[in-house]
Scaffold this motif. Structure first.
Motif, short mmCIF file in Angstrom:
data_model
loop_
_atom_site.label_atom_id
_atom_site.label_comp_id
_atom_site.label_asym_id
_atom_site.label_seq_id
_atom_site.Cartn_x
_atom_site.Cartn_y
_atom_site.Cartn_z
N ARG A 30 21.64 57.40 -21.55
CA ARG A 30 20.42 57.15 -22.32
C ARG A 30 20.18 55.66 -22.56
NH1 ARG A 30 22.31 61.83 -25.30
NH2 ARG A 30 23.26 60.45 -26.82
N ILE A 34 17.19 53.31 -20.90
CA ILE A 34 16.18 52.76 -21.81
C ILE A 34 16.17 51.24 -21.74
CG2 ILE A 34 15.59 52.46 -24.25
CD1 ILE A 34 16.48 55.37 -24.69
N LEU A 37 14.35 50.22 -18.61
CA LEU A 37 12.90 50.41 -18.72
C LEU A 37 12.26 49.38 -19.65
CD1 LEU A 37 12.79 54.30 -18.97
CD2 LEU A 37 12.01 52.90 -17.05
N VAL A 47 12.74 57.85 -12.49
CA VAL A 47 13.63 58.32 -13.56
C VAL A 47 13.70 59.84 -13.52
CG1 VAL A 47 14.00 58.43 -16.05
CG2 VAL A 47 13.15 56.32 -15.01
N VAL A 49 15.00 63.12 -15.74
CA VAL A 49 15.37 63.53 -17.10
C VAL A 49 15.73 65.01 -17.07
CG1 VAL A 49 14.65 63.65 -19.51
CG2 VAL A 49 13.74 61.84 -18.03
N LYS A 58 13.73 62.36 -24.53
CA LYS A 58 12.81 62.61 -23.42
C LYS A 58 11.45 61.96 -23.69
CE LYS A 58 12.95 66.65 -21.53
NZ LYS A 58 12.79 68.10 -21.22
N ILE A 61 11.65 58.09 -23.23
CA ILE A 61 11.79 57.67 -21.83
C ILE A 61 10.49 57.90 -21.05
CG2 ILE A 61 12.95 58.24 -19.65
CD1 ILE A 61 15.53 58.54 -21.30
N CYS A 65 8.14 55.17 -19.16
CA CYS A 65 7.78 55.33 -17.75
C CYS A 65 6.27 55.25 -17.57
CB CYS A 65 8.30 56.66 -17.21
SG CYS A 65 10.09 56.71 -16.95
N VAL A 92 20.08 61.74 -18.38
CA VAL A 92 19.12 60.75 -17.89
C VAL A 92 19.75 59.93 -16.76
CG1 VAL A 92 17.61 58.83 -18.48
CG2 VAL A 92 18.18 60.53 -20.21
#
Length: 270
Positions: A30, A34, A37, A47, A49, A58, A61, A65, A92
């Motif tokens: 995770r 993150i 990103l 990515v 998930v 979720k 993220i 995205c 993830v």
């Protein structure tokens, strides 16, 4: 137990550990995903998930995205287990690129305006990272300004691509684009002539010089150019061949076309 046997078991254990090691082009967990990103989104290609991931994770993220135009996909947890070879992925994982990936508009803003000569290569969903690496290597050698690849449906610019390109992928701009046909229209509006390579072409590649501001479009291995892409191109040319092979490797065809453009820019080298 003999020393030889201990050594064999030690080596066997190391081999098994190496087999379990996840790809260097995968980021998982995770917090690492993150952080990628938030701090370096241009290196993130896609990515994944887990469907069982915690809702707040979720949501965060997928929001990141969307904000960065990065593809994300909900998958079963078992798929992430396989991808990371059993590491603690926390639901993830992300495919990463070793180089910066440009946006089409960013590239066009950096190029000299017409009528200055510029060569671009547009890849219509190449699948083999070795082919993509070879294409990028040839593009740099031929004087191309950039190589453009689709966000979806083609191979990702992984470490294999960087290695096969002999490092050219770290020096030459690699541009991620959405719809290939729409990208062709964007390039045409920027005064580029777009030439697709296909055996069904109207004229041979060598009949006349490629225009100074050219985009060469090479299709996927085995499938060639898509129908919509073929229609969007200004011109379709073929490479004349002898023998019974029938077609060239995508990276070879792209290289021939790029160096044909380069030859016409340097008459003294003919």
């Amino acid at each position: 137990m003999t020393n030889d046997r201990r050594e064999r078991e030690r080596r066997g254990g190391a081999d098994r550990r190496n087999e379990r090691a996840p790809s260097e082009d995968i980021c998982w967990g995770r917090n690492p995903v993150i952080a990628l990103l938030e701090g370096d989104p241009e290196r993130c290609m896609k990515v994944l998930v887990s469907k069982g991931a915690q809702p707040h994770i979720k949501a965060k993220i997928t929001e990141l995205c969307r904000a960065n135009g990065i593809i994300f996909q909900n998958v079963e947890g078992a798929a992430l287990d396989r991808l990371t070879n059993g590491e603690n992925h926390q639901g993830v994982a992300a495919y990463t690129a070793q180089m910066k990936l440009w946006e089409a508009e960013e590239l066009l803003a950096s190029l000299p305006a017409a009528p200055a000569p510029v060569l671009l290569l547009l890849c219509d969903h190449l699948q083999d990272p070795h082919n993509l690496g070879a294409v990028i290597r040839s593009a740099e050698a031929a004087g191309a300004a950039a190589v453009m690849i689709p966000k979806r449906g083609g191979c990702l610019p992984t470490g294999t691509v960087v290695k096969t390109s002999a490092g050219a992928a770290l020096r030459l701009p690699v541009v991620k684009v959405g719809n290939i046909s729409q990208t062709i229209k964007l390039l045409q509006e920027a005064d580029f002539w777009v030439t697709g390579l296909a055996m069904e072409g109207r004229e041979t590649l060598f009949k006349e010089d490629l225009p100074p501001r050219s985009v060469i479009v090479v299709g996927a291995e085995g499938e060639g150019l898509g129908t919509a892409v073929t229609k969007a191109c200004d011109d379709i040319r073929f490479i004349p061949m002898l023998g019974a092979t029938g077609s060239l490797n995508a990276s070879v065809a792209a290289s021939l076309a790029m160096f044909e453009w380069s030859r016409s820019r340097r008459p003294s080298a003919q």
